[in-house]
Design a protein around this motif. Structure first.
Motif, PDB file in Angstrom:
ATOM      1  N   ALA A 137       0.827  -1.206   0.000  1.00 53.96           N
ATOM      2  CA  ALA A 137       0.000   0.000   0.000  1.00 53.96           C
ATOM      3  C   ALA A 137       0.858   1.250   0.000  1.00 53.96           C
ATOM      4  N   VAL A 138       0.439   2.224  -0.793  1.00 52.56           N
ATOM      5  CA  VAL A 138       0.994   3.574  -0.758  1.00 52.56           C
ATOM      6  C   VAL A 138      -0.140   4.506  -0.366  1.00 52.56           C
ATOM      7  N   MET A 139      -0.021   5.126   0.796  1.00 52.68           N
ATOM      8  CA  MET A 139      -1.019   6.075   1.286  1.00 52.68           C
ATOM      9  C   MET A 139      -0.461   7.474   1.097  1.00 52.68           C
ATOM     10  N   THR A 140      -1.184   8.324   0.370  1.00 54.31           N
ATOM     11  CA  THR A 140      -0.645   9.657   0.102  1.00 54.31           C
ATOM     12  C   THR A 140      -1.720  10.718   0.192  1.00 54.31           C
ATOM     13  N   SER A 141      -1.306  11.908   0.563  1.00 54.54           N
ATOM     14  CA  SER A 141      -2.203  13.061   0.656  1.00 54.54           C
ATOM     15  C   SER A 141      -1.331  14.291   0.849  1.00 54.54           C
ATOM     16  N   ALA A 142      -1.911  15.451   0.571  1.00 63.46           N
ATOM     17  CA  ALA A 142      -1.203  16.690   0.888  1.00 63.46           C
ATOM     18  C   ALA A 142      -1.117  16.891   2.397  1.00 63.46           C
ATOM     19  N   THR A 143      -2.021  16.263   3.146  1.00 63.54           N
ATOM     20  CA  THR A 143      -2.029  16.364   4.607  1.00 63.54           C
ATOM     21  C   THR A 143      -2.264  14.985   5.199  1.00 63.54           C
ATOM     22  N   ILE A 144      -1.248  14.422   5.786  1.00 62.73           N
ATOM     23  CA  ILE A 144      -1.354  13.112   6.434  1.00 62.73           C
ATOM     24  C   ILE A 144      -1.572  13.319   7.936  1.00 62.73           C
ATOM     25  N   PRO A 145      -2.670  12.807   8.491  1.00 63.28           N
ATOM     26  CA  PRO A 145      -2.905  12.967   9.928  1.00 63.28           C
ATOM     27  C   PRO A 145      -1.852  12.225  10.745  1.00 63.28           C
ATOM     28  N   PRO A 146      -1.516  12.735  11.914  1.00 64.72           N
ATOM     29  CA  PRO A 146      -0.568  12.021  12.775  1.00 64.72           C
ATOM     30  C   PRO A 146      -1.094  10.642  13.147  1.00 64.72           C
ATOM     31  N   GLY A 147      -0.208   9.653  13.147  1.00 69.12           N
ATOM     32  CA  GLY A 147      -0.583   8.312  13.572  1.00 69.12           C
ATOM     33  C   GLY A 147      -1.487   7.578  12.612  1.00 69.12           C
ATOM     34  N   LEU A 148      -1.493   7.976  11.332  1.00 69.15           N
ATOM     35  CA  LEU A 148      -2.398   7.338  10.378  1.00 69.15           C
ATOM     36  C   LEU A 148      -2.143   5.839  10.276  1.00 69.15           C
ATOM     37  N   GLY A 149      -0.862   5.439  10.212  1.00 72.07           N
ATOM     38  CA  GLY A 149      -0.544   4.022  10.061  1.00 72.07           C
ATOM     39  C   GLY A 149      -1.158   3.162  11.144  1.00 72.07           C
ATOM     40  N   GLN A 150      -1.042   3.604  12.392  1.00 75.19           N
ATOM     41  CA  GLN A 150      -1.606   2.835  13.496  1.00 75.19           C
ATOM     42  C   GLN A 150      -3.132   2.813  13.424  1.00 75.19           C
ATOM     43  N   ARG A 151      -3.738   3.950  13.058  1.00 75.15           N
ATOM     44  CA  ARG A 151      -5.191   4.043  13.068  1.00 75.15           C
ATOM     45  C   ARG A 151      -5.833   3.193  11.970  1.00 75.15           C
ATOM     46  N   ILE A 152      -5.118   2.967  10.869  1.00 78.14           N
ATOM     47  CA  ILE A 152      -5.684   2.129   9.812  1.00 78.14           C
ATOM     48  C   ILE A 152      -5.165   0.695   9.900  1.00 78.14           C
ATOM     49  N   GLY A 153      -4.511   0.354  11.012  1.00 76.78           N
ATOM     50  CA  GLY A 153      -4.187  -1.038  11.289  1.00 76.78           C
ATOM     51  C   GLY A 153      -2.950  -1.582  10.621  1.00 76.78           C
ATOM     52  N   LEU A 154      -2.089  -0.736  10.034  1.00 74.20           N
ATOM     53  CA  LEU A 154      -0.850  -1.250   9.444  1.00 74.20           C
ATOM     54  C   LEU A 154       0.011  -1.861  10.551  1.00 74.20           C
ATOM     55  N   PRO A 155       0.487  -3.083  10.359  1.00 70.21           N
ATOM     56  CA  PRO A 155       1.292  -3.717  11.393  1.00 70.21           C
ATOM     57  C   PRO A 155       2.542  -2.903  11.716  1.00 70.21           C
ATOM     58  N   ALA A 156       2.877  -2.821  12.976  1.00 70.01           N
ATOM     59  CA  ALA A 156       4.058  -2.065  13.397  1.00 70.01           C
ATOM     60  C   ALA A 156       5.298  -2.594  12.683  1.00 70.01           C
ATOM     61  N   GLY A 157       6.123  -1.677  12.189  1.00 69.78           N
ATOM     62  CA  GLY A 157       7.354  -2.051  11.508  1.00 69.78           C
ATOM     63  C   GLY A 157       7.181  -2.442  10.056  1.00 69.78           C
ATOM     64  N   SER A 158       5.940  -2.372   9.537  1.00 67.05           N
ATOM     65  CA  SER A 158       5.691  -2.812   8.156  1.00 67.05           C
ATOM     66  C   SER A 158       5.641  -1.661   7.167  1.00 67.05           C
ATOM     67  N   PHE A 159       5.814  -0.422   7.656  1.00 64.82           N
ATOM     68  CA  PHE A 159       5.647   0.714   6.750  1.00 64.82           C
ATOM     69  C   PHE A 159       6.671   1.804   7.048  1.00 64.82           C
ATOM     70  N   ASP A 160       6.929   2.613   6.018  1.00 68.80           N
ATOM     71  CA  ASP A 160       7.788   3.785   6.131  1.00 68.80           C
ATOM     72  C   ASP A 160       6.939   5.036   5.976  1.00 68.80           C
ATOM     73  N   GLU A 161       7.405   6.135   6.552  1.00 65.84           N
ATOM     74  CA  GLU A 161       6.713   7.408   6.439  1.00 65.84           C
ATOM     75  C   GLU A 161       7.665   8.445   5.858  1.00 65.84           C
ATOM     76  N   LEU A 162       7.116   9.315   4.993  1.00 66.14           N
ATOM     77  CA  LEU A 162       7.940  10.279   4.287  1.00 66.14           C
ATOM     78  C   LEU A 162       7.132  11.547   4.044  1.00 66.14           C
ATOM     79  N   ASP A 163       7.767  12.685   4.222  1.00 63.74           N
ATOM     80  CA  ASP A 163       7.170  13.971   3.873  1.00 63.74           C
ATOM     81  C   ASP A 163       8.082  14.616   2.836  1.00 63.74           C
ATOM     82  N   VAL A 164       7.598  14.706   1.587  1.00 58.13           N
ATOM     83  CA  VAL A 164       8.438  15.259   0.517  1.00 58.13           C
ATOM     84  C   VAL A 164       8.259  16.761   0.378  1.00 58.13           C
TER      85      VAL A 164
END
Length: 667
Positions: free
Chosen positions: A431-458
């Motif tokens: 999964a690639v989750m993208t938006s101009a505004t990413i809410p804090p803690g989005l990964g945890q709130r949508i159930g992505l397993p801990a350690g399974s994702f990276d976060e980036l602000d370009v």
């Protein structure tokens, strides 16, 4: 894809066709240099590289890509070059249309010779005309005829506007290529469209439908099966998950654009609603099938019973244990549904559909209608059972008008549901989750397993410190005080005059917008447009064309509105957009968090929506302007920096003189 590379439709899902980063970079450069007014966008290149890495490593990615990044090309180009089957889910129709009519055709033209691909748009089943329902309507008699019409005016036996609308849809359906409602040249009423379409849960499936081989919705799904890129809305993707994955084709990569909407959309789509209208529709569907009508009339009567029982609970959560009157009405309705289901299965359902064909055609039409009735009855029974067995993991509430209340049920923690339905399993997509505004803690709130994702602000390619000014007038009263609105209107008038019109004024309520527009219109020389004046596309077009006009609007305009250039120099926001305190789903989540609820739920949501509203201002590298947040809490509250940090890095001021000077230099 190179000639020796297999087409994505021939590669089993879960298999990635490898390509080097150099190929992705070269393709992106080739595409972007072909754009009119091409600009160097380092943030887009950074995003594309991160998406390519996520695809290759099959590791989830959450990427915040500020306004101007060009995020659609940032995820589409690497996905296509790497030969990945991808589903793109969008929260708004505007973005879905942009992808289908602009971005993907452009990429097909630019990449087609070296990396050919196919794309398709897939919508929910109810967006397509149902051939079987249309044939049943035709067979029941011409809706416009006085003797056979089922939609004539009862008092005159003459066809009314509704009947003519049905006739128009049936005529269109015989000539339509896709059956997609969006292809209509006019907008049908919801009531008329419901007569020629079928809800996903009430469709028996192509194999059990006489018109299954000619089904518009099935044809759209068949096109999607053979496509490399399938564009859907996020509601349909969540429905796909709730249905056990049976709607969309297998895919390697899921891109959720406008990902800040995912949690709320998933909550709505993974729940359900129960209404008297569903019972009434089932009774109408089953009535021609049943010889003995008592069971049908009992279900029809249950519709009124459910409405009258739920009406006193409007605006309230249903607490556990359920109110005895609600439980009794649901139990009685469930029993009546069971009797109707038995009648549909037994010989009592041997009545012919009046006038629907003859012989085999008549039998197949009756069988299809019975299958839909059985499906609808089964779904209603399942939903009633779920309400009767409501647990602590769900929340139920009643909303809607008094004459037609709606009982809604949704999971409180959507992350647990998504973890089970989406992220687990060998064939789970990257999964690639993208938006101009990413809410804090989005990964945890949508159930992505801990350690399974990276976060980036370009970031964003725009120079916000030079192009924009953030103004918060601390001299205004607190917006919760009665003297606020007159003072806010005074401030708004002064700002609009300083900007020479050219203002988008955003409001958190329809009432506030209407009152402010009426007051300001009497005091400024500039034209004032409001959200109620025109349909959204026409309104935005007029605002863009009439450069000195002002547009007053509510929440529907806080995102997805693009007005670059001199027509927009000032964005005002009346209040911080905190969610409603009485929202039942958020109430349930707040109850779980206790004292941490405000900082964990309300502030992040306000920050995300505020950033979306602020994002209407700067839409190109040449834009300049001011954002005025007319709520002093942005400059005084203890949580103010949580909000400010969510905004682009603009210069900040509390003095109107700075605003006047900035706007004078910007024009």
């Amino acid at each position: 894809m190179t000639p020796e590379t297999p087409h994505a439709a021939d590669v089993p899902a879960g298999t990635h066709v490898r390509a080097g980063n150099a190929e992705v970079e070269a393709a992106l450069e080739r595409v972007t240099t072909s754009l009119p007014g091409s600009e160097d966008r380092p943030s887009q290149r950074q995003m594309a590289a991160a998406v390519a890495r996520a695809v290759k490593e099959q590791r989830h990615l959450i990427v915040q890509a500020g306004t101007g990044t060009g995020k659609s090309l940032g995820y589409l180009v690497p996905a296509l070059v790497l030969g990945t089957r991808v589903v793109v889910a969008t929260a708004t129709k505007a973005l879905q249309d942009q992808l289908a009519t602009r971005d993907l055709p452009f990429l097909a033209e630019q990449l087609g010779a070296k990396d050919p691909f196919e794309f398709a748009v897939l919508k929910g089943r109810s967006n397509y005309l149902c051939r079987q329902r249309a044939e049943e309507l035709e067979g029941a008699g011409d809706p416009l005829s006085a003797d056979g019409g089922m939609f004539e005016e009862p008092s005159t036996r003459n066809p009314g506007p509704f009947a003519r609308e049905i006739r128009r849809l049936l005529d269109w359906g015989r000539q339509a290529e896709t059956g997609d409602r969006a292809d209509l040249t006019w907008e049908p009423s919801a009531a008329a469209w419901s007569q020629v379409s079928v809800a996903p849960r009430d469709c028996p499936g192509a194999a059990r439908c006489p018109s299954g081989k000619r089904c518009f919705a099935e044809a759209a799904r068949e096109r999607a099966v053979h496509a490399d890129v399938v564009v859907v809305n996020t509601h349909l993707y969540a429905t796909h998950l709730a249905a056990g994955g049976g709607i969309l084709p297998d895919h390697d990569l899921l891109v959720v654009d406008e990902a800040h909407e995912l949690e709320d959309i998933a909550s709505a789509s993974l729940g359900f609603e129960l209404t008297g209208g569903r019972l009434g529709a089932l009774a109408r569907l089953a009535r021609p099938l049943i010889v003995e009508s008592a069971s049908v009339e009992a279900v029809d009567g249950a519709a009124g019973l459910l409405n009258s029982t739920l009406a006193p609970h409007r605006g309230q959560r249903l607490t556990l244990p359920l109110d005895p009157t609600v439980r009794e009405a649901l139990t009685l309705t469930r029993e009546r549904l069971a009797r109707l289901q038995a009648a549909l299965r037994s010989g009592q359902s041997g009545a012919a559909l009046d006038g629907v064909g003859t012989g085999d055609d008549q039998d197949s039409g009756r069988a299809a209608r019975r299958a839909r009735a059985q499906q609808a009855a089964g779904n209603l029974s399942t939903d009633i059972d779920a309400v009767l067995a409501l647990g602590e993991e769900q929340v139920a509430w009643v909303e809607g008008p008094e004459h037609a209340p709606v009982l809604r049920v949704a999971p409180i923690d959507v992350g647990a549901s998504l973890d089970r339905l989406l992220w687990q399993g060998e064939n789970a997509p990257t999964a690639v989750m993208t938006s101009a505004t990413i809410p804090p803690g989005l990964g945890q709130r949508i159930g992505l397993p801990a350690g399974s994702f990276d976060e980036l602000d370009v970031g964003s390619p725009f120079d916000y410190a030079r192009q924009a000014l953030l103004y918060c007038p601390l001299h205004l009263p607190d917006p919760r005080r009665p003297e606020y609105e007159p003072a806010m209107v005074d401030e708004l008038v002064a700002l609009i005059d300083a900007a020479g019109g050219r203002t988008m004024a955003l409001f958190t309520s329809w009432r506030a917008m209407t009152a402010a527009a009426a007051a300001v219109r009497q005091r400024v020389a500039w034209p004032i447009l409001t959200q109620s004046d025109l349909p959204k596309p026409a309104l935005v077009a007029r605002f863009s064309a009439e450069e000195e006009s002002c547009l007053f609007a509510t929440m529907g305009f806080w995102q997805g509105v693009d007005v670059p250039g001199s027509a927009l120099s000032l964005v005002t926001i009346d209040r911080l957009p905190f969610p409603r305190p009485d929202d039942p789903l958020l109430q349930a989540r707040r109850d779980r968090l206790g004292r941490a609820a405000f900082s964990s739920i309300d502030v992040p949501r306000a920050a995300t929506l505020l950033a979306q509203g602020v994002g209407r201002l700067i839409r190109s590298s040449s834009d300049r302007g001011v954002v005025a947040v007319l709520d002093k809490r942005l400059g005084t509250a203890s949580y103010r920096w949580d909000l400010v940090r969510a905004l682009p890095p603009m210069r900040r001021t509390r003095h109107r003189a700075d605003v006047v000077e900035f706007l004078a230099n910007a024009q």
